[in-house]
Write a protein that holds these residues in place. Structure first.
Motif, short mmCIF file in Angstrom:
data_model
loop_
_atom_site.label_atom_id
_atom_site.label_comp_id
_atom_site.label_asym_id
_atom_site.label_seq_id
_atom_site.Cartn_x
_atom_site.Cartn_y
_atom_site.Cartn_z
N MET A 1 67.03 50.48 -32.98
CA MET A 1 67.28 49.35 -32.07
C MET A 1 68.22 49.80 -30.96
SD MET A 1 68.55 45.48 -33.08
CE MET A 1 67.15 45.31 -34.19
N LYS A 2 67.93 49.38 -29.73
CA LYS A 2 68.73 49.80 -28.58
C LYS A 2 69.21 48.58 -27.80
CE LYS A 2 67.31 53.21 -25.88
NZ LYS A 2 66.55 53.93 -24.81
N PHE A 3 70.51 48.60 -27.45
CA PHE A 3 71.10 47.56 -26.59
C PHE A 3 71.64 48.22 -25.33
CE2 PHE A 3 72.57 44.28 -30.03
CZ PHE A 3 71.28 44.21 -30.52
N ILE A 4 71.52 47.52 -24.20
CA ILE A 4 72.18 47.92 -22.96
C ILE A 4 73.25 46.90 -22.62
CG2 ILE A 4 71.89 48.15 -20.47
CD1 ILE A 4 69.25 49.51 -20.94
N LEU A 5 74.46 47.38 -22.32
CA LEU A 5 75.55 46.54 -21.82
C LEU A 5 75.72 46.86 -20.34
CD1 LEU A 5 78.20 46.79 -24.71
CD2 LEU A 5 76.12 45.41 -24.57
N PHE A 6 75.62 45.84 -19.49
CA PHE A 6 75.55 46.02 -18.04
C PHE A 6 76.65 45.20 -17.36
CE2 PHE A 6 73.20 44.13 -14.18
CZ PHE A 6 73.64 45.12 -13.32
N ALA A 7 77.46 45.86 -16.51
CA ALA A 7 78.54 45.17 -15.79
C ALA A 7 78.67 45.74 -14.39
CB ALA A 7 79.85 45.29 -16.55
N ASN A 8 79.47 45.08 -13.57
CA ASN A 8 79.59 45.50 -12.17
C ASN A 8 80.64 46.59 -11.95
OD1 ASN A 8 81.93 44.03 -12.45
ND2 ASN A 8 81.42 42.50 -10.91
N THR A 9 81.37 46.98 -13.01
CA THR A 9 82.26 48.15 -12.93
C THR A 9 82.28 48.87 -14.27
OG1 THR A 9 84.30 47.01 -13.63
CG2 THR A 9 83.80 46.99 -11.26
N ASP A 10 82.39 50.19 -14.22
CA ASP A 10 82.56 50.96 -15.45
C ASP A 10 83.92 50.67 -16.07
OD1 ASP A 10 83.82 52.20 -13.27
OD2 ASP A 10 83.55 54.22 -14.06
N PRO A 82 65.09 48.63 -23.84
CA PRO A 82 66.04 48.10 -24.83
C PRO A 82 65.47 46.89 -25.56
CG PRO A 82 66.61 47.30 -22.65
CD PRO A 82 65.48 48.28 -22.45
N ASP A 83 66.00 46.65 -26.74
CA ASP A 83 65.67 45.43 -27.48
C ASP A 83 66.46 44.24 -26.97
OD1 ASP A 83 63.91 46.47 -29.86
OD2 ASP A 83 65.58 47.89 -29.66
N LEU A 84 67.63 44.54 -26.37
CA LEU A 84 68.47 43.46 -25.86
C LEU A 84 69.32 43.97 -24.71
CD1 LEU A 84 70.37 40.75 -27.82
CD2 LEU A 84 71.69 42.18 -26.25
N LEU A 85 69.45 43.15 -23.67
CA LEU A 85 70.33 43.44 -22.54
C LEU A 85 71.46 42.42 -22.54
CD1 LEU A 85 70.99 44.78 -19.73
CD2 LEU A 85 69.54 43.00 -18.72
N HIS A 86 72.71 42.91 -22.50
CA HIS A 86 73.88 42.01 -22.41
C HIS A 86 74.55 42.30 -21.08
CE1 HIS A 86 77.54 40.09 -24.65
NE2 HIS A 86 77.36 39.59 -23.45
N SER A 87 74.54 41.30 -20.17
CA SER A 87 75.10 41.45 -18.83
C SER A 87 76.39 40.67 -18.71
CB SER A 87 74.09 40.96 -17.79
OG SER A 87 72.87 41.63 -17.91
N LYS A 104 60.18 42.79 -19.10
CA LYS A 104 59.75 42.31 -20.42
C LYS A 104 60.69 42.76 -21.54
CE LYS A 104 54.86 41.67 -19.33
NZ LYS A 104 55.06 41.66 -17.88
N VAL A 105 62.01 42.70 -21.25
CA VAL A 105 63.00 42.96 -22.30
C VAL A 105 62.94 41.78 -23.28
CG1 VAL A 105 65.45 43.25 -22.80
CG2 VAL A 105 64.45 44.29 -20.76
N PRO A 106 62.85 42.03 -24.59
CA PRO A 106 62.64 40.93 -25.54
C PRO A 106 63.75 39.88 -25.58
CG PRO A 106 62.16 43.06 -26.55
CD PRO A 106 62.79 43.35 -25.23
N ALA A 107 65.01 40.29 -25.31
CA ALA A 107 66.12 39.35 -25.42
C ALA A 107 67.21 39.74 -24.44
CB ALA A 107 66.68 39.34 -26.84
N TYR A 108 67.91 38.75 -23.89
CA TYR A 108 69.01 39.06 -22.99
C TYR A 108 70.09 38.00 -23.08
CZ TYR A 108 65.69 36.50 -19.91
OH TYR A 108 64.79 35.63 -19.39
N VAL A 109 71.32 38.49 -23.04
CA VAL A 109 72.52 37.66 -23.16
C VAL A 109 73.31 37.81 -21.88
CG1 VAL A 109 74.67 37.30 -24.44
CG2 VAL A 109 72.58 37.90 -25.67
N ASN A 110 73.80 36.70 -21.35
CA ASN A 110 74.50 36.70 -20.07
C ASN A 110 75.90 36.15 -20.26
OD1 ASN A 110 71.90 37.28 -18.50
ND2 ASN A 110 71.41 35.40 -19.60
N ALA A 111 76.90 36.99 -20.13
CA ALA A 111 78.29 36.58 -20.30
C ALA A 111 78.91 36.34 -18.93
CB ALA A 111 79.08 37.64 -21.07
#
Length: 384
Positions: A1-10, A82-87, A104-111
């Motif tokens: 299972m793979k998740f990507i965590l995505f933000a506007n700064t490292d 990824p199985d899930l993207l968390h932005s 077509k990412v199966p699931a995504y969470v937006n914080a």
């Protein structure tokens, strides 16, 4: 299972979400961090976390450039699958959700950690952007495959009243949490003597109350008080509300503040601080500087506004409130703490108690994983 965590700064991912990534790794998840290039990106390798830089200008309004950013994000998601993207943060949440749909990412969470410049500022540019951003958010955040995480009830109410996301998709998790083992009161004694040391630690944005902090310093200095004002953080060049480096250098040259720049070892700095001040008039999520200081038994001074009031809930109990945009109010409160060291001590003790009860990052990470489980075909494994 793979998740990507995505933000506007490292910087954000490294300082606020590395613990989440490590917990996910312990549960068998392959975690990838994605952000614009920066000096923190290379540090993820030390923790066995892969980082992919994505070209993105946070303050850009150029339609062609923004379309290019979105296309690059879609391409990245299609490559990584990824199985899930968390932005995280408002712009990334919108772009991440739109790109996840296209890829077509199966699931995504937006914080959304505070509604930010577009909704907080009354400048003409912000007001003009507000309906555009609201429309994009409604389009992006309405999918059954998504969830929205907010940090305080005020933002939840705003999302409801503005119809930015379906209420049944909104979850509230107060703050990104604090490592209460790393941030603690060890080595701190009673601060009954010596000059009061007051810290403001934040991105150096005007809405964080930076100018009021400096003006309060000038006022108390004119009154003959020996109070040391420390400023930790850097100007945020991607934000139109940032103060400039020349501003900060001028304040330091005048002796109004001691500018520390970016601080890697915050626990060490907090061991030698008496007060954390954040006179913000900005729609915060839950400010990290306040909960880290609370965990270190430091007295808190902030405004009774969204996000800040989640940490200082009652004036005189777990901290002190100041009036927004009022250097005079901030100066009065700091003078009060300078004169009443017993109050200084008791506020710090109660702040620590609240941090233990409400902001332990282990609880935050567990609740975040529960949100993931709502969207995944099978629950995440428990960490070994």
């Amino acid at each position: 299972m793979k998740f990507i965590l995505f933000a506007n700064t490292d910087w954000y991912l490294y300082n606020f979400r590395l613990s989440t990534a490590r917990e996910l790794q312990a549960r068998g998840v392959d975690v990838v961090m994605v952000s614009p290039p920066g000096e923190f990106g290379q540090r993820f390798a030390q923790h066995g976390v892969r980082w992919i830089p994505l070209r993105m200008q946070r303050a850009s309004l150029n339609p062609l450039r923004e379309a290019g950013t979105l296309a690059n994000l879609v391409s990245l998601l299609r490559d990584e699958r990824p199985d899930l993207l968390h932005s995280f943060t408002l712009k990334c949440a919108v772009y991440g959700a739109l790109a996840a749909r296209a890829a077509k990412v199966p699931a995504y969470v937006n914080a959304v950690t505070g509604l930010g410049y577009v909704f907080a500022s009354q400048r003409a540019k912000a007001r003009a952007l507000r309906p555009v951003v609201s429309t994009l958010m409604r389009l992006a955040l309405g999918s059954e495959r998504s969830r929205v995480i907010l940090q305080n009830p005020d933002d939840a109410q705003a999302f409801h009243s503005l119809r930015l996301a379906p209420p049944q998709h909104i979850r509230m998790i107060r703050s990104s949490g604090v490592d209460i083992a790393r941030f603690n009161a060890d080595g701190r004694g009673s601060r009954g003597e010596g000059a009061l040391r007051v810290l403001l630690a934040a991105r150096l944005l005007k809405e964080k109350g930076v100018q009021e902090f400096v003006d309060a310093s000038a006022q108390l200095r004119a009154e003959g008080r020996d109070i040391h004002f420390l400023l930790a953080g850097m100007p945020d060049e991607g934000n139109p509300s940032s103060v400039t480096r020349s501003d900060v250098e001028a304040w330091q040259a005048q002796g109004l503040v001691r500018w520390l720049g970016h601080v890697d070892d915050m626990p060490a700095l907090l061991r030698d601080v008496d007060v954390m001040a954040l006179p913000s008039y900005y729609r915060e999520g839950v400010p990290k500087s306040l909960i880290e200081a609370a965990a270190c038994s430091i007295a808190l001074v902030t405004t009774d506004l969204p996000g800040c009031r989640e940490v200082v809930t009652r004036d005189g109990h777990d901290g002190l409130h100041v009036e927004p945009r009022s250097a005079a109010s901030l100066a009065r409160v700091l003078a009060r703490l300078d004169d009443d060291r017993a109050l200084l001590q008791s506020l710090g003790e109660r702040a620590r108690q609240k941090a233990l009860a409400d902001f332990d990052e282990r609880v935050v990470i567990r609740r975040t994983c529960e949100v993931y489980d709502e969207l995944l075909p099978r629950p995440l494994a428990e960490a070994a």
